[in-house]
Design an enzyme around this catalytic site. Structure first.
Site, PDB file in Angstrom:
ATOM      1  N   CYS A 182      -3.819   7.818 -16.433  1.00 38.06           N
ATOM      2  CA  CYS A 182      -3.535   6.654 -15.597  1.00 38.06           C
ATOM      3  C   CYS A 182      -2.106   6.815 -15.133  1.00 38.06           C
ATOM      4  O   CYS A 182      -1.163   6.719 -15.937  1.00 38.06           O
ATOM      5  CB  CYS A 182      -3.718   5.364 -16.389  1.00 38.06           C
ATOM      6  SG  CYS A 182      -3.305   3.878 -15.435  1.00 38.06           S
TER       7      CYS A 182
ATOM      8  N   GLU B 124      -6.967   6.782  -9.067  1.00 38.83           N
ATOM      9  CA  GLU B 124      -7.159   8.166  -9.506  1.00 38.83           C
ATOM     10  C   GLU B 124      -7.304   9.023  -8.249  1.00 38.83           C
ATOM     11  O   GLU B 124      -7.667   8.518  -7.182  1.00 38.83           O
ATOM     12  CB  GLU B 124      -8.389   8.331 -10.397  1.00 38.83           C
ATOM     13  CG  GLU B 124      -8.250   7.727 -11.778  1.00 38.83           C
ATOM     14  CD  GLU B 124      -7.185   8.386 -12.641  1.00 38.83           C
ATOM     15  OE1 GLU B 124      -6.612   9.414 -12.209  1.00 38.83           O
ATOM     16  OE2 GLU B 124      -6.906   7.866 -13.743  1.00 38.83           O
TER      17      GLU B 124
END
Length: 236
Positions: free
Chosen positions: A2, A106
């Protein structure tokens, strides 16, 4: 992993969910939160009076570190090795927190052509990511701090991706069920905690492709989350 997330929802709208007082928090909407920047986190209050909402620097600096720059490499902590890594093991025992967000990014593809995707809850709400925090106190001005001020920092716990995120990346943040917030913050039994460190159900999230505008950390505006084309889950 992340590496970027968002929190554009005002604290007044989610304070009750985390059982915190948002007084004094005047954070502006954030659409491109990046490592080394300030994030909002919920942790057990240091005076034992419940929970507190605090700003922390993203990138964990262990108490034993000689240089705070180590935090640049510790933005994520793999759930599978929390008890094994010296940088995380002590914090996992008694310095756990929740990082507040309402979406994360992402990237997929080869360097230079990587496509960013945005993930959020289906209802557009706020969620708590499992995280660890630390307090680091420099021993001298040469260690990179001003007037020996302590640095409070954090790292996001990640796990294997669920079916939705796996299309783009093999890791994702541990997004906790609100019913498990207290367990994460207060449990003493690591066996209880290990059961929380799993990917959230696929149907919690929706995703879509966004413009490469988000690639530049200097861009922090609503354009970052505007959809383009069709998302990884087929939703625009």
């Amino acid at each position: 992993m992340c590496g970027r997330f968002t929190l554009s929802t005002p604290a007044e709208k989610w304070a009750d969910l985390f059982d915190v007082n948002p007084a004094g928090i005047t954070a502006a909407p954030r659409y491109n939160i990046a490592p080394s920047q300030e994030v909002l986190a919920v942790r057990a209050a240091q005076d034992g009076s419940g929970r507190e909402l605090v700003p922390l620097r993203w990138g964990l600096v262990p108490a034993w570190a000689k240089d705070p720059k180590i935090g640049n490499r510790l933005i994520n902590a793999r759930a599978e090795s929390l008890t094994e890594k010296p940088a995380f093991s002590d914090a996992y025992l008694d310095r756990r927190c929740l990082i507040v967000g309402d979406g994360f990014y992402e990237w997929h593809g080869k360097p230079g052509t990587r496509q960013p995707y945005y993930y959020r809850l289906g209802d557009g709400g706020v969620f708590g990511m499992a995280a660890l925090w630390e307090r680091w106190t420099p021993r001298s001005r040469s260690e990179g701090a001003t007037e020996n001020a302590p640095v409070e920092s954090c790292t996001v716990v990640t796990t294997q991706a669920n079916g939705l995120v796996r299309v783009v990346h093999d890791r994702m943040p541990v997004i906790l069920d609100p019913r498990d917030y207290q367990l994460w913050l207060g449990a003493l039994d690591l066996e209880e905690l290990s059961g929380l460190l799993r990917p959230c159900p696929d149907d919690w999230l929706v995703s879509y492709a966004v413009n490469s505008h988000v690639n530049d950390v200097r861009h922090d505006d609503p354009i970052c989350i505007e959809p383009i084309g069709t998302g990884a889950d087929g939703a625009a």
